[in-house]
Design a protein around this motif. Structure first.
Motif, PDB file in Angstrom:
ATOM      1  N   PRO A  34       0.796  -1.219   0.000  1.00 50.83           N
ATOM      2  CA  PRO A  34       0.000   0.000   0.000  1.00 50.83           C
ATOM      3  C   PRO A  34       0.833   1.275   0.000  1.00 50.83           C
ATOM      4  N   ASP A  35       0.273   2.316  -0.591  1.00 58.52           N
ATOM      5  CA  ASP A  35       0.693   3.663  -0.265  1.00 58.52           C
ATOM      6  C   ASP A  35      -0.593   4.424   0.043  1.00 58.52           C
ATOM      7  N   ALA A  36      -0.471   5.554   0.700  1.00 60.14           N
ATOM      8  CA  ALA A  36      -1.650   6.251   1.220  1.00 60.14           C
ATOM      9  C   ALA A  36      -2.610   6.623   0.092  1.00 60.14           C
ATOM     10  N   ASP A  37      -2.058   7.078  -1.040  1.00 58.97           N
ATOM     11  CA  ASP A  37      -2.919   7.498  -2.152  1.00 58.97           C
ATOM     12  C   ASP A  37      -3.731   6.326  -2.694  1.00 58.97           C
ATOM     13  N   ALA A  38      -3.086   5.185  -2.816  1.00 61.87           N
ATOM     14  CA  ALA A  38      -3.785   4.009  -3.345  1.00 61.87           C
ATOM     15  C   ALA A  38      -4.885   3.565  -2.386  1.00 61.87           C
ATOM     16  N   VAL A  39      -4.619   3.627  -1.083  1.00 64.34           N
ATOM     17  CA  VAL A  39      -5.638   3.225  -0.115  1.00 64.34           C
ATOM     18  C   VAL A  39      -6.813   4.199  -0.140  1.00 64.34           C
ATOM     19  N   TYR A  40      -6.531   5.478  -0.290  1.00 60.50           N
ATOM     20  CA  TYR A  40      -7.610   6.466  -0.423  1.00 60.50           C
ATOM     21  C   TYR A  40      -8.477   6.141  -1.638  1.00 60.50           C
ATOM     22  N   ALA A  41      -7.798   5.844  -2.746  1.00 61.43           N
ATOM     23  CA  ALA A  41      -8.531   5.526  -3.977  1.00 61.43           C
ATOM     24  C   ALA A  41      -9.383   4.276  -3.792  1.00 61.43           C
ATOM     25  N   LEU A  42      -8.828   3.318  -3.096  1.00 59.47           N
ATOM     26  CA  LEU A  42      -9.560   2.068  -2.848  1.00 59.47           C
ATOM     27  C   LEU A  42     -10.785   2.333  -1.976  1.00 59.47           C
ATOM     28  N   ILE A  67      -4.072  -0.150   5.512  1.00 59.92           N
ATOM     29  CA  ILE A  67      -3.823   0.845   6.552  1.00 59.92           C
ATOM     30  C   ILE A  67      -2.931   0.257   7.638  1.00 59.92           C
ATOM     31  N   GLN A  68      -3.128  -1.029   7.960  1.00 57.99           N
ATOM     32  CA  GLN A  68      -2.276  -1.667   8.969  1.00 57.99           C
ATOM     33  C   GLN A  68      -0.822  -1.692   8.534  1.00 57.99           C
ATOM     34  N   ARG A  69      -0.584  -1.757   7.243  1.00 52.96           N
ATOM     35  CA  ARG A  69       0.788  -1.878   6.742  1.00 52.96           C
ATOM     36  C   ARG A  69       1.453  -0.536   6.498  1.00 52.96           C
ATOM     37  N   LEU A  70       0.674   0.544   6.445  1.00 54.52           N
ATOM     38  CA  LEU A  70       1.276   1.853   6.173  1.00 54.52           C
ATOM     39  C   LEU A  70       2.079   2.331   7.366  1.00 54.52           C
ATOM     40  N   PRO A  71       3.207   2.993   7.108  1.00 57.77           N
ATOM     41  CA  PRO A  71       3.953   3.607   8.217  1.00 57.77           C
ATOM     42  C   PRO A  71       3.087   4.662   8.906  1.00 57.77           C
ATOM     43  N   ALA A  72       3.284   4.827  10.186  1.00 53.07           N
ATOM     44  CA  ALA A  72       2.469   5.783  10.938  1.00 53.07           C
ATOM     45  C   ALA A  72       2.549   7.180  10.352  1.00 53.07           C
ATOM     46  N   THR A  73       3.692   7.510   9.780  1.00 59.86           N
ATOM     47  CA  THR A  73       3.876   8.847   9.225  1.00 59.86           C
ATOM     48  C   THR A  73       2.996   9.069   8.000  1.00 59.86           C
ATOM     49  N   ASP A  74       2.583   7.997   7.351  1.00 60.08           N
ATOM     50  CA  ASP A  74       1.764   8.141   6.142  1.00 60.08           C
ATOM     51  C   ASP A  74       0.265   8.121   6.447  1.00 60.08           C
ATOM     52  N   LEU A  75      -0.061   7.765   7.678  1.00 55.62           N
ATOM     53  CA  LEU A  75      -1.471   7.528   7.975  1.00 55.62           C
ATOM     54  C   LEU A  75      -2.281   8.813   7.995  1.00 55.62           C
ATOM     55  N   GLN A  76      -1.724   9.840   8.621  1.00 56.47           N
ATOM     56  CA  GLN A  76      -2.406  11.123   8.810  1.00 56.47           C
ATOM     57  C   GLN A  76      -3.833  10.878   9.247  1.00 56.47           C
ATOM     58  N   SER A  77      -4.795  11.335   8.510  1.00 53.50           N
ATOM     59  CA  SER A  77      -6.184  11.172   8.929  1.00 53.50           C
ATOM     60  C   SER A  77      -6.860  10.012   8.210  1.00 53.50           C
ATOM     61  N   LEU A 105     -17.347  -5.783   7.623  1.00 53.66           N
ATOM     62  CA  LEU A 105     -17.072  -4.373   7.916  1.00 53.66           C
ATOM     63  C   LEU A 105     -16.719  -4.167   9.383  1.00 53.66           C
ATOM     64  N   VAL A 106     -17.368  -4.874  10.281  1.00 63.47           N
ATOM     65  CA  VAL A 106     -17.094  -4.694  11.704  1.00 63.47           C
ATOM     66  C   VAL A 106     -15.663  -5.133  12.034  1.00 63.47           C
ATOM     67  N   ILE A 107     -15.250  -6.273  11.496  1.00 62.57           N
ATOM     68  CA  ILE A 107     -13.888  -6.736  11.748  1.00 62.57           C
ATOM     69  C   ILE A 107     -12.881  -5.789  11.092  1.00 62.57           C
ATOM     70  N   SER A 108     -13.171  -5.357   9.886  1.00 59.77           N
ATOM     71  CA  SER A 108     -12.278  -4.422   9.189  1.00 59.77           C
ATOM     72  C   SER A 108     -12.183  -3.110   9.959  1.00 59.77           C
ATOM     73  N   LEU A 109     -13.293  -2.662  10.518  1.00 57.88           N
ATOM     74  CA  LEU A 109     -13.277  -1.459  11.354  1.00 57.88           C
ATOM     75  C   LEU A 109     -12.310  -1.654  12.514  1.00 57.88           C
ATOM     76  N   GLY A 110     -12.397  -2.798  13.190  1.00 53.32           N
ATOM     77  CA  GLY A 110     -11.508  -3.063  14.316  1.00 53.32           C
ATOM     78  C   GLY A 110     -10.041  -2.960  13.929  1.00 53.32           C
ATOM     79  N   ARG A 111      -9.709  -3.427  12.741  1.00 51.30           N
ATOM     80  CA  ARG A 111      -8.315  -3.441  12.301  1.00 51.30           C
ATOM     81  C   ARG A 111      -7.738  -2.048  12.147  1.00 51.30           C
ATOM     82  N   LEU A 112      -8.574  -1.034  12.141  1.00 50.00           N
ATOM     83  CA  LEU A 112      -8.078   0.331  12.000  1.00 50.00           C
ATOM     84  C   LEU A 112      -7.458   0.860  13.288  1.00 50.00           C
ATOM     85  N   GLY A 113      -7.559   0.090  14.349  1.00 51.75           N
ATOM     86  CA  GLY A 113      -6.825   0.424  15.559  1.00 51.75           C
ATOM     87  C   GLY A 113      -7.538   1.401  16.472  1.00 51.75           C
TER      88      GLY A 113
END
Lengths: 265, 344
Positions: B89-97, B121-131, B157-165
């Motif tokens: 992942p990169d942040a832009d690709a995840v946004y697009a997804l 999102i779990q794999r992105l560096p914290a610095t790339d996460l922003q909002s 969706l509920v499990i995926s929500l949890g993975r967002l930390g």
């Protein structure tokens, strides 16, 4: 471990270099350790289910027996992480010295189906004093008049192995998983040959492989055209048919009309 | 040693068994831009995954184009693209997804996209996460609460929500506190809370456990706690939960719940020093059968301890048995393989 390859040896002595190579073929390990047991217990939680109030509450589902969520290949340390399901070791000495490999696994498919208690015969009423879901829909002139027993059985079969109950049936969620495993291959066999230069890289590789199988199994068993067709729900001659009504809790009565069918499961 | 690359068959295109990386990249890029000739979801997925494996950066830029798709017939490509973004992942690709997920019609594709957003999102560096995580959590919550969302998708969706930390925890707590949603999501909440990996979630899971005495539900709560317990060494706050958990191993009325409690407790690094516990699971391996025995075997495996001689004999018997369930044999074998006897 690598399945096959060429081993080359080179040695120099007094300025003379000799090189030799040979093809090494390593047979894939077989036996019980490298197969995955798949099982499913039907209607396993008598107290499961939310009140059927016409807002998408499920009438049934299939899921992992211990965690109660939609995971097929277990154990999962967390979502899509099978660290707890594999035993790894680092080779010591020989041509594979230092390589990490999978020495064993505890992977299994251990599922259950659950049927909403509010849907069943003798189930609780949606609120005190009301008729329960089964009796109301089963009553003469109502949505599934005199046929609720077949409706509930069709629901069970939809979650399990279709109608009639048949291994690898394409008309039931568990049957579809059994069928799809023949296409994806056994996950234990799929990771048998994995090796990496670090433990973390090996686990990542294992997770990628098993994750792909898990994804494929989930996609194959997801609802589609099979869900409301065939001998379960396919109209005339099928075991279950028609749609039912659910309870309007705000007005303490059942909704008029019949709306809730296989898309509810 | 020369590694032999597994064959990849693309209709009439046969990739040679040995091929250098740049040639493979060129071949896959060519085929990936014309997927009309490729049939079957599996082949498409293999293709895009292979391409991403040799050039992840380009794949991340390439995949959003595929996300646009061309009607339902291209759902396989959208699924494969989502997985590619999740893997690299990169942040832009995840946004697009995420944007594509919101407008997607095929529920199977939405499910894959949701899981891929969470994994990405779990794999992105914290610095790339922003909002990004906060935005994704809000979107997931909206879709969960939409009454038209099919239950099958809502669970994902509920499990995926949890993975967002940490961003997910407030949403999950609100769902748990709203009776209508708590009832519908009852089964999924323990695992979703555990997926947040937040120490504070342990108390929420214990509360769910205490509120529902059904053995089947309690095992799921214990399983969820197992995920947090795995990080016990780094989560001193979990020390309180470990004492509670230890008590469940001996005090629970249902034998299967006791067994699952043992499996969960065993994942805590300190459990290996609890000699009474280790002795207890050894005894129970010998006296139980079925799912209980399986759980105690998993408990022993989780402690990472070499088995006592008497237990080793039992494990050898299980591993070589023709009648013991397959998974029991595999677990016994894994314990023995983890602690081979020195032949000297």
């Amino acid at each position: 471990m690598v399945l096959s390859g060429t081993v080359s040896v080179s040695a120099s002595l007094l300025g003379v270099t000799c090189t030799n190579s040979m093809t090494a073929t390593v047979a894939q390990r077989s036996g019980p350790t490298w197969s995955t047991l798949g099982s499913c217990v039907e209607d396993n939680e008598p107290n499961w289910g939310a009140n059927l109030l016409g807002m998408g509450e499920p009438m049934g589902e299939i899921r992992d027996k211990d965690s109660n969520i939609w995971r097929i290949i277990v154990p999962q340390t967390s979502e899509d992480d099978w660290t707890d399901g594999v035993t790894v070791r680092q080779a010591s000495g020989g041509p594979n010295d230092g390589l990490w490999y999978v020495v064993g696994n505890t992977l299994e498919i251990d599922l259950e189906t659950v049927i909403n208690k509010f849907a069943k015969s003798g189930g609780p009423p949606p609120e005190p004093g009301a008729t329960n879901f089964y009796d109301y829909n089963n009553a003469a002139g109502n949505c599934i008049a005199a046929d609720m027993a077949d409706f509930i059985q069709a629901l069970k079969n939809h979650e399990y192995r279709g109608t009639p109950s048949t291994a690898k049936s394409l008309e039931g969620h568990f049957g579809r998983i059994e069928y799809a495993l023949d296409l994806t291959g056994d996950p234990a066999q799929a990771i048998e040959d994995h090796a990496a230069t670090s433990q973390a890289a090996l686990i990542s590789s294992v997770n990628t492989t098993i994750g792909a199988i898990e994804d494929s199994l989930k996609l194959f068993t997801a609802h589609g055209t099979w869900s409301d067709a065939g001998p379960n729900w396919g109209g005339t001659g099928s075991l279950g048919s028609g749609t039912c009504t659910e309870y309007d809790i705000d007005n303490s009565r059942y909704y008029s009309g019949c709306y809730y069918g296989p898309s509810h499961f | 040693m020369t590694m032999i690359i597994p064959l990849l068959t693309l209709n009439a295109i046969i990739v040679p068994s040995t091929i250098n990386t740049s040639s493979l990249e060129q071949l896959l890029k060519l085929a990936a831009t014309d997927l009309t000739s490729i049939s079957g979801i599996q082949t498409q997925q293999e293709l895009i995954s292979q391409y991403a494996a040799v050039n992840g950066d380009v794949a991340a830029q390439f995949a959003p184009t595929l996300l646009a798709g061309v009607g339902d017939a291209r759902s396989g490509m959208r699924i494969a693209s989502a997985r590619t973004i999740a893997a690299r992942p990169d942040a832009d690709a995840v946004y697009a997804l995420l944007a594509a997920m919101i407008v997607e019609n095929d529920q199977r594709v939405v499910s894959t996209m949701a899981r891929s957003v969470a994994a990405g999102i779990q794999r992105l560096p914290a610095t790339d996460l922003q909002s990004l995580a906060a935005y994704a959590a809000a979107q997931f919550d909206t879709m969960i609460r939409d009454h038209t969302t099919p239950h099958e998708l809502r669970k994902t969706l509920v499990i995926s929500l949890g993975r967002l930390g940490s961003d997910a925890l407030p949403y999950l707590r609100l769902l748990a506190e709203t009776p209508a949603w708590a009832e519908r999501l009852h089964s999924s909440l323990p695992a979703a809370l555990a997926e947040t990996r937040q120490p504070a979630a342990a108390a929420d899971i214990v509360a769910l456990y205490e509120a529902d005495s059904n053995p089947g539900y309690r095992t799921s709560c214990l399983q969820a706690l197992g995920m947090l317990t795995r990080q016990g060494a780094a989560l001193p706050a979990l020390g309180v939960q470990n004492a509670w958990l230890r008590a469940r191993v001996e005090q629970e009325a249902d034998p299967r719940v006791r067994a699952i409690a043992a499996t969960t407790y065993a994942k805590w690094p300190g459990a290996a020093n609890d000699t009474e516990f280790v002795k207890l699971i050894g005894q129970r391996i010998q006296t139980t059968t079925g799912d209980e025995r399986k759980a105690y075997l998993r408990s022993l495996l989780a402690t990472l301890l070499p088995p006592e001689p008497s237990i080793r004999t039992v494990l050898e018997s299980i591993a070589s048995s023709q009648t013991e369930p397959l998974t029991h044999r595999k677990i016994a074998w894994s314990i023995l393989a983890s602690h081979p006897i020195d032949p000297r």
